[in-house]
Design a protein around this motif. Structure first.
Motif, mmCIF file in Angstrom:
data_model
loop_
_atom_site.group_PDB
_atom_site.id
_atom_site.type_symbol
_atom_site.label_atom_id
_atom_site.label_comp_id
_atom_site.label_asym_id
_atom_site.label_seq_id
_atom_site.Cartn_x
_atom_site.Cartn_y
_atom_site.Cartn_z
ATOM 1 N N ALA A 145 7.992 -0.829 36.883
ATOM 2 C CA ALA A 145 8.394 -1.605 35.709
ATOM 3 C C ALA A 145 8.942 -2.959 36.139
ATOM 4 C CB ALA A 145 9.445 -0.850 34.899
ATOM 5 N N LEU A 146 8.493 -3.992 35.437
ATOM 6 C CA LEU A 146 8.965 -5.359 35.635
ATOM 7 C C LEU A 146 9.726 -5.791 34.398
ATOM 8 C CD1 LEU A 146 5.531 -6.693 36.876
ATOM 9 C CD2 LEU A 146 7.570 -6.639 38.305
ATOM 10 N N PHE A 147 10.856 -6.464 34.611
ATOM 11 C CA PHE A 147 11.684 -6.915 33.490
ATOM 12 C C PHE A 147 12.018 -8.394 33.653
ATOM 13 C CE2 PHE A 147 12.866 -2.567 34.679
ATOM 14 C CZ PHE A 147 12.555 -1.880 33.526
ATOM 15 N N THR A 148 12.054 -9.111 32.536
ATOM 16 C CA THR A 148 12.539 -10.484 32.553
ATOM 17 C C THR A 148 13.487 -10.675 31.379
ATOM 18 O OG1 THR A 148 11.872 -12.814 32.742
ATOM 19 C CG2 THR A 148 10.658 -11.458 31.152
ATOM 20 N N TYR A 177 0.834 -10.489 28.342
ATOM 21 C CA TYR A 177 -0.401 -10.584 29.121
ATOM 22 C C TYR A 177 -0.288 -9.818 30.437
ATOM 23 C CZ TYR A 177 -2.821 -13.759 25.996
ATOM 24 O OH TYR A 177 -3.499 -14.290 24.913
ATOM 25 N N LEU A 178 0.879 -9.903 31.079
ATOM 26 C CA LEU A 178 1.080 -9.141 32.310
ATOM 27 C C LEU A 178 1.019 -7.644 32.032
ATOM 28 C CD1 LEU A 178 3.954 -11.133 34.075
ATOM 29 C CD2 LEU A 178 1.503 -11.209 34.587
ATOM 30 N N ALA A 179 1.595 -7.229 30.914
ATOM 31 C CA ALA A 179 1.574 -5.809 30.549
ATOM 32 C C ALA A 179 0.140 -5.324 30.370
ATOM 33 C CB ALA A 179 2.381 -5.579 29.272
ATOM 34 N N ALA A 180 -0.685 -6.151 29.741
ATOM 35 C CA ALA A 180 -2.084 -5.768 29.515
ATOM 36 C C ALA A 180 -2.848 -5.699 30.835
ATOM 37 C CB ALA A 180 -2.749 -6.771 28.576
ATOM 38 N N ILE A 187 1.893 -0.008 35.687
ATOM 39 C CA ILE A 187 3.009 -0.954 35.762
ATOM 40 C C ILE A 187 3.330 -1.450 34.364
ATOM 41 C CG2 ILE A 187 3.807 -3.153 36.706
ATOM 42 C CD1 ILE A 187 1.846 -2.708 39.054
ATOM 43 N N ARG A 188 4.559 -1.212 33.926
ATOM 44 C CA ARG A 188 5.005 -1.679 32.613
ATOM 45 C C ARG A 188 5.719 -3.017 32.776
ATOM 46 N NH1 ARG A 188 7.028 3.160 34.597
ATOM 47 N NH2 ARG A 188 8.994 3.005 33.484
ATOM 48 N N VAL A 189 5.679 -3.825 31.725
ATOM 49 C CA VAL A 189 6.300 -5.147 31.759
ATOM 50 C C VAL A 189 7.049 -5.371 30.453
ATOM 51 C CG1 VAL A 189 5.948 -7.598 32.236
ATOM 52 C CG2 VAL A 189 4.302 -5.932 33.119
ATOM 53 N N HIS A 190 8.309 -5.771 30.570
ATOM 54 C CA HIS A 190 9.138 -5.954 29.384
ATOM 55 C C HIS A 190 9.937 -7.252 29.452
ATOM 56 C CE1 HIS A 190 8.474 -1.919 27.825
ATOM 57 N NE2 HIS A 190 8.747 -1.424 29.023
ATOM 58 N N ALA A 191 10.123 -7.865 28.299
ATOM 59 C CA ALA A 191 11.089 -8.950 28.143
ATOM 60 C C ALA A 191 12.314 -8.359 27.449
ATOM 61 C CB ALA A 191 10.503 -10.092 27.317
ATOM 62 N N ILE A 245 5.871 2.963 27.263
ATOM 63 C CA ILE A 245 6.412 1.805 26.542
ATOM 64 C C ILE A 245 6.169 0.583 27.416
ATOM 65 C CG2 ILE A 245 8.430 0.765 25.462
ATOM 66 C CD1 ILE A 245 9.687 3.552 25.357
ATOM 67 N N THR A 246 5.432 -0.393 26.928
ATOM 68 C CA THR A 246 5.178 -1.591 27.724
ATOM 69 C C THR A 246 4.868 -2.774 26.813
ATOM 70 O OG1 THR A 246 3.984 -2.460 29.658
ATOM 71 C CG2 THR A 246 2.676 -1.265 28.021
ATOM 72 N N GLY A 247 5.033 -3.967 27.356
ATOM 73 C CA GLY A 247 4.715 -5.194 26.630
ATOM 74 C C GLY A 247 5.707 -5.554 25.552
ATOM 75 N N GLU A 248 6.866 -4.923 25.561
ATOM 76 C CA GLU A 248 7.848 -5.130 24.495
ATOM 77 C C GLU A 248 8.799 -6.287 24.784
ATOM 78 O OE1 GLU A 248 8.150 -3.569 21.490
ATOM 79 O OE2 GLU A 248 6.242 -2.674 22.038
ATOM 80 N N THR A 249 9.262 -6.903 23.721
ATOM 81 C CA THR A 249 10.463 -7.731 23.783
ATOM 82 C C THR A 249 11.560 -6.896 23.132
ATOM 83 O OG1 THR A 249 9.268 -9.832 23.687
ATOM 84 C CG2 THR A 249 11.586 -9.853 23.037
ATOM 85 N N LEU A 250 12.445 -6.375 23.956
ATOM 86 C CA LEU A 250 13.477 -5.445 23.475
ATOM 87 C C LEU A 250 14.752 -6.207 23.148
ATOM 88 C CD1 LEU A 250 14.426 -2.505 23.014
ATOM 89 C CD2 LEU A 250 15.236 -2.529 25.378
ATOM 90 N N TYR A 251 15.136 -6.184 21.885
ATOM 91 C CA TYR A 251 16.370 -6.834 21.458
ATOM 92 C C TYR A 251 17.542 -5.883 21.639
ATOM 93 C CZ TYR A 251 13.630 -10.549 19.310
ATOM 94 O OH TYR A 251 12.782 -11.614 19.102
ATOM 95 N N ILE A 252 18.541 -6.334 22.363
ATOM 96 C CA ILE A 252 19.782 -5.584 22.542
ATOM 97 C C ILE A 252 20.894 -6.492 22.026
ATOM 98 C CG2 ILE A 252 21.206 -4.277 24.167
ATOM 99 C CD1 ILE A 252 18.778 -4.399 26.096
#
Length: 260
Positions: A145-148, A177-180, A187-191, A245-252
């Motif tokens: 998993a990659l996170f930014t 795009y990275l998630a796709a 490999i999952r990618v999330h913002a 779960i991938t390609g999400e922009t997760l609001y916290i």
């Protein structure tokens, strides 16, 4: 912080955390959570001036790797991944918490942003995530998993956020795009989009205290997010239970982003 010492849901995972400046950094909240859930952690610091603030924190989470990472220094990012490959041979979690815009461009109008300032902000805040994903890909042999880190100002006009708004919008699109592209390799990618926090990076935003007050008064939770809140949420996305779960922009942000 939630007591998760007995859960070990990230046991044997290898995690790289970039962007820790001090114990108020969002990246520090993530490093603590990765460690608490059982992951081995690697930590970077900006330069020798920053090292005394980061080194004690790295020791606190038992960081097996501690290295400098200044994205304006050619080759340092590659050096970090080379060290990880030699020490661990693989990587499971990778946190990109790095952003920058020149002060004049950050505090001025978007329409007045200089070409050099815009390109520099995009390179350090967005392109570096692409480069990090490229370097991480061969090390995530069994997925990962990659996170930014992003912010609500990418989608809505937030006063004083200025040029970072368009830059973070590009970062969120990059995440999708990275998630796709990396999804077939597991490999999952999330913002990750936290609500406003008092961090060193936020200190460069004009009238930030007013933004904090507005967020707290309007968010459905009527509370501000903490770095530990962010850390636990990010750690969850790194667990095997979140593998689809991938390609999400997760609001916290206590729900702030849903309010007009």
């Amino acid at each position: 912080m939630i007591d998760v010492s007995s859960l070990n849901l990230l046991k044997s995972k290898k995690a790289l955390v970039t962007g820790i400046a001090n114990d108020q950094s969002i990246a520090w909240g993530c490093a603590k959570a990765f460690h608490a859930f059982g992951a081995d952690v690697a930590v970077t610091y900006l330069n020798e001036k920053a090292k005394p603030h980061v080194e004690p924190l790295a020791k606190e989470v038992g960081a097996q790797i501690l290295m400098p990472l200044d994205l304006q220094h050619e080759g340092q990012l590659e050096d970090v991944f080379e060290k990880i490959e030699k020490r661990w041979g693989r990587l499971d979690l990778c946190l990109h918490s790095l952003a920058f815009a020149p002060k004049d461009d950050l505090q001025g109008r978007v329409v007045d942003c200089s070409r050099d300032g815009f390109l520099r902000a995009m390179e350090i805040s967005c392109w570096s995530f692409i480069r990090m994903a490229k370097l991480a890909e061969p090390l995530m042999k069994s997925g990962g998993a990659l996170f930014t880190m992003t912010y609500y100002g990418s989608q809505m006009v937030v006063e004083h956020y200025n040029i970072m708004g368009p830059v973070k919008a590009a970062l969120e699109s990059t995440t999708r795009y990275l998630a796709a592209e990396l999804g077939p390799k597991g490999i999952r990618v999330h913002a990750i989009s936290p609500g406003p926090l008092k961090t060193r990076a936020a200190s460069g935003i004009t009238a930030f205290d007013k933004l904090l007050q507005k967020a707290q008064s309007k968010a459905p939770s009527r509370s501000l997010v903490s770095i530990d809140d962010v850390g636990v949420a990010v750690a969850f996305l790194g667990m095997d239970g979140a593998k689809l779960i991938t390609g999400e922009t997760l609001y916290i942000d206590g729900g702030y982003h849903i309010i007009d």
